[in-house]
Design a protein around this motif. Structure first.
Motif, PDB file in Angstrom:
ATOM      1  N   GLU A  64     -75.520-102.438 -47.050  1.00  0.00           N
ATOM      2  CA  GLU A  64     -75.236-101.616 -48.224  1.00  0.00           C
ATOM      3  C   GLU A  64     -74.782-102.505 -49.376  1.00  0.00           C
ATOM      4  O   GLU A  64     -74.302-103.613 -49.173  1.00  0.00           O
ATOM      5  N   SER A  65     -74.937-101.984 -50.595  1.00  0.00           N
ATOM      6  CA  SER A  65     -74.537-102.732 -51.787  1.00  0.00           C
ATOM      7  C   SER A  65     -73.021-102.643 -51.964  1.00  0.00           C
ATOM      8  O   SER A  65     -72.345-101.898 -51.251  1.00  0.00           O
ATOM      9  N   SER A  66     -72.514-103.351 -52.943  1.00  0.00           N
ATOM     10  CA  SER A  66     -71.071-103.317 -53.223  1.00  0.00           C
ATOM     11  C   SER A  66     -70.609-101.934 -53.675  1.00  0.00           C
ATOM     12  O   SER A  66     -69.430-101.614 -53.584  1.00  0.00           O
ATOM     13  N   THR A  67     -71.550-101.112 -54.139  1.00  0.00           N
ATOM     14  CA  THR A  67     -71.208 -99.745 -54.567  1.00  0.00           C
ATOM     15  C   THR A  67     -71.334 -98.727 -53.437  1.00  0.00           C
ATOM     16  O   THR A  67     -71.067 -97.551 -53.636  1.00  0.00           O
ATOM     17  N   GLY A  68     -71.780 -99.184 -52.265  1.00  0.00           N
ATOM     18  CA  GLY A  68     -71.903 -98.292 -51.123  1.00  0.00           C
ATOM     19  C   GLY A  68     -73.286 -97.713 -50.913  1.00  0.00           C
ATOM     20  O   GLY A  68     -73.500 -96.907 -50.007  1.00  0.00           O
ATOM     21  N   LEU A  69     -74.265 -98.120 -51.725  1.00  0.00           N
ATOM     22  CA  LEU A  69     -75.636 -97.641 -51.580  1.00  0.00           C
ATOM     23  C   LEU A  69     -76.279 -98.295 -50.364  1.00  0.00           C
ATOM     24  O   LEU A  69     -76.272 -99.518 -50.229  1.00  0.00           O
ATOM     25  N   ASN A  70     -76.818 -97.485 -49.468  1.00  0.00           N
ATOM     26  CA  ASN A  70     -77.536 -98.012 -48.305  1.00  0.00           C
ATOM     27  C   ASN A  70     -78.822 -98.671 -48.793  1.00  0.00           C
ATOM     28  O   ASN A  70     -79.652 -98.024 -49.419  1.00  0.00           O
TER      29      ASN A  70
END
Length: 70
Positions: A8-14
């Motif tokens: 996941e990204s640092s923003t929480g996007l899978n």
């Protein structure tokens, strides 16, 4: 087919998933393309667009937890 989040990204996007049936790792873009193309293997998933334009994948709501993205 079931998907499990693997990155996941640092923003929480899978951003990366593992197909638990085949063991194959696939990107968010690949999953989105398969859903848009109507691939029957991805019938339990949908693309959701947030108000800021970000698109993510989630399992279709059906009351079952066993087919949710882990």
């Amino acid at each position: 087919m079931r998907l499990k989040k693997t990155k996941e990204s640092s923003t929480g996007l899978n951003t990366e998933f593992k197909n638990l049936d085949s063991g194959r790792t696939v990107s968010l873009e690949h999953v989105k393309k398969q859903i848009q193309n109507g691939n029957a293997n991805y019938k339990d998933y949908s693309i959701v667009k947030k108000t800021n334009g970000t698109e993510y994948v989630r399992s279709k709501p059906d009351g079952k937890k066993n087919n949710n993205i882990e």
